[in-house]
Design an enzyme around this catalytic site. Structure first.
Site, mmCIF file in Angstrom:
data_model
loop_
_atom_site.group_PDB
_atom_site.id
_atom_site.type_symbol
_atom_site.label_atom_id
_atom_site.label_comp_id
_atom_site.label_asym_id
_atom_site.label_seq_id
_atom_site.Cartn_x
_atom_site.Cartn_y
_atom_site.Cartn_z
ATOM 1 N N LYS A 110 0.776 -1.133 0.452
ATOM 2 C CA LYS A 110 0.063 -0.018 -0.241
ATOM 3 C C LYS A 110 0.775 0.983 -0.246
ATOM 4 O O LYS A 110 1.537 1.493 1.526
ATOM 5 C CB LYS A 110 -1.215 -0.257 0.921
ATOM 6 C CG LYS A 110 -2.186 0.482 1.205
ATOM 7 C CD LYS A 110 -2.738 0.483 -0.402
ATOM 8 C CE LYS A 110 -3.941 1.359 -0.390
ATOM 9 N NZ LYS A 110 -4.863 1.063 -1.564
ATOM 10 N N SER A 137 -8.855 -0.068 -5.243
ATOM 11 C CA SER A 137 -8.456 0.168 -3.215
ATOM 12 C C SER A 137 -10.404 0.505 -3.691
ATOM 13 O O SER A 137 -10.819 -1.033 -2.964
ATOM 14 C CB SER A 137 -7.854 1.329 -3.464
ATOM 15 O OG SER A 137 -7.733 1.562 -2.056
#
Length: 587
Positions: A191, A386
């Site tokens: 991430k 996402s």
């Protein structure tokens, strides 16, 4: 008394100017409304495609699009939906003899370019010609133009063919100088959205994932060009890797183009194809004008409907618009189509890098509820990563382009600590009282305590658990498996198909056909949601935004893209987010 007359004069001048502006706006609306009548396409015409603007999912509902005011050009962009419809319409329009692909900059993502390219390939089945020409071939436009029957370049032009690259702007050094610490709480090794705020270069994990998906995108790019031009993919790789294409002559030598022509020579060839005399003009119709032509006889009359719900842009709570996804607006649209008995199936068109995890979950819930009563199919555009993947994962089936950017299953939060900025740089200090140990949690004038970090980390962990559980349920996988391919890692559509994050590679039309099949529909018509706002609803906002953007672009030039990236990164210092940090555009 003198000041009084100055005030009166200023007021008078203001009233006059306001009146003039109002009259111009009203006249523009009337003129634009009058121009909405059908455009007559002459026989023996060419469809002129010249794209030099970002391509939204839908054409804006703006009758002032063709007007200019105070030096600002009207928004002449045409949405992907209309571009695809026009190419399809031209395929069977007897008045259209071919397509002229004129120099375009393709500021869109690769998924959008892929859909247009596939529409052009389908158009060629009609036997009509496609001719492409440019003074400058960017990689994005050449990928589109490579499907043409003939590809020409100006003899003194520029041909970009040197591979793909990805660059990220890191702000940690600037934040250090300002005395600002980005306190990061996240889940996901890959991430990387937070990296620009806490690192000065890419982490090993991020470098690995970018190398992987950029390589996948590039492989698809070379494969597509190789198939269209009849050139081995490995040869194309070597041409780019060794920078063999330096001049237009090189592009001709290696068969990437079919000829070097000046514009007058290109026009002469088009006249020859159309059997037009040298002294006569070529009849053509612009892509945006062709939308208004009466040549489309494919409009469905069925009472059965398939709703296409558009979700494009960053995800946030509240209302959205054509360029952003508001949880309230999108949820309302999904509820409406779910409860409408005339609507038999739903296609959710997602083009989003994500955003608020809470807003994403709100929309996910509506997708789940819709799935219980009627088929819902997701069509992914340029990016559905996402939060964009979160709102997609509950669908019956997911379609993506091979070069769609997706995945990025992870969550993070950033809280700035500006103590050094306030104390050391500005000489500002703070003091106060509180009734509980955590009453001022989130205070940016001091660093987080270990106990506060633990609380926030627990919230982020829970959010990631919810995310992976939702994906596991929707994709019929174990949560452990989703965690292994999650961790915030980004995948292309082609890669996502192999690991089970998407079901099929295809465009929005493929998704619509799948929805119809699942609903057992042989005839249907499409309806779009959410409803677009009228120009009067958004005139003031649109004008102010356009004025601000116009000024910034004029001052920053090519650095405007860096400004946009910095703005996106700094805006992340808010609530927990499920977002990918950058956009992938091949220019």
């Amino acid at each position: 008394m003198k000041q009084f007359f100055k005030f009166v004069l200023a007021t008078f001048v203001g009233i006059i100017l306001s009146t003039i502006v109002l009259v111009l706006v009203i006249a523009g609306i009337i003129a634009a409304a009058g121009s909405d009548s059908n455009v007559q396409v002459d026989a023996n015409s060419v469809l002129h495609i010249n794209i030099k603007y970002p391509i939204p999912e839908r054409t804006a509902n703006n009758p002032l699009a063709n007007l200019s005011f105070l030096g600002l050009d009207g928004d002449k962009s045409i949405g992907l939906k209309d571009i695809l419809a026009n190419i399809k319409k031209a395929k069977t329009d007897d008045n259209i003899k071919g397509i002229f692909l004129d120099e375009s900059y393709m500021l869109s993502g690769q998924g959008t370019t892929e859909e247009i390219r596939n529409a052009l390939i389908d158009f060629k089945k009609s036997g009509k010609f496609i001719v492409a020409y440019a003074e400058v071939y960017t990689k994005g436009f050449y990928y589109l133009a490579s499907v043409a029957d003939k590809v020409y370049i100006n003899p003194k032009g520029i041909f970009e063919f040197d591979g793909f690259s990805s660059q990220i702007t890191f702000l940690k050094g600037a934040l250090d100088k300002l005395g600002i610490e980005a306190q990061v709480i996240k889940v996901g090794t890959f991430k990387s959205a937070v990296e620009p705020l806490v690192l000065t270069k890419m982490s090993d994990a991020n470098r690995l994932q970018v190398t992987s998906y950029l390589g996948s995108l590039y492989d698809h790019f070379l494969t597509g060009i190789g198939k269209s031009r009849g050139i081995n993919k490995d040869s194309l790789f070597n041409y780019a890797n060794q920078m063999r294409i330096k001049q237009p002559e090189d592009a001709l030598k290696y068969k990437l183009v079919d000829g070097l022509k000046y514009k007058d020579e290109l026009i002469a060839e088009l006249k020859s194809r159309l059997n037009v005399k040298a002294k006569d003009d070529i009849k053509s119709v612009e892509l945006s004008e062709y939308t208004k032509s009466g040549a489309d006889d494919t409009k469905e009359v069925s009472t059965n409907r398939i709703a296409v719900v558009y979700a494009s842009g960053d995800i946030a709570s509240g209302d959205g618009d054509d360029n952003s996804i508001g949880s309230e607006t999108t949820s309302k649209a999904l509820r409406k189509v779910r409860l409408d008995n005339k609507i038999k199936a739903v296609v959710l068109r997602v083009n989003s890098p994500g955003g608020s995890s809470l807003a994403s979950d709100v929309i996910w819930r509506e997708v789940m509820l819709t799935k219980k009563v009627k088929p819902i199919i997701v069509s992914m555009g340029d990016v559905a990563a996402s939060g964009g993947y979160y709102i997609s994962c509950a669908a019956d089936s997911i379609f993506a382009e091979p070069n769609t950017i997706t995945g990025s299953i992870g969550i993070f939060a950033i809280l700035p600590n500006m103590q050094k900025l306030f104390n050391d740089k500005l000489g500002v200090t703070f003091d106060g009282v509180k009734t509980g140990q955590f009453a001022d949690l989130g205070n940016t004038s001091r660093p987080l305590t270990p106990a506060e970090k633990a609380i926030l980390q627990n919230q982020i962990n829970r959010g990631y658990d919810d995310f992976t559980k939702a994906v596991a349920t929707g994709r019929h996988k174990t949560q452990a498996y989703i965690n292994s391919i999650g961790q915030g890692r980004v995948w292309t559509g082609a890669q996502a198909l192999k690991i089970g994050l998407v079901d099929r590679l295809g465009n929005i039309n493929d998704a619509v056909k799948s929805a119809a099949k699942k609903a057992n529909l042989k005839d249907y018509r499409l309806v779009a949601y959410p409803e677009q706002k009228s120009v009067l609803d958004k005139l003031g906002q649109s004008f102010s935004v356009q004025m601000k953007t116009h000024i910034l672009k004029s001052e920053l030039g090519e650095n405007y893209g860096v400004y946009e990236q910095i703005k996106n990164v700094t805006s992340m210092m808010r609530t927990p987010l499920t977002r990918m940090e950058y956009d992938v555009v091949v220019k």
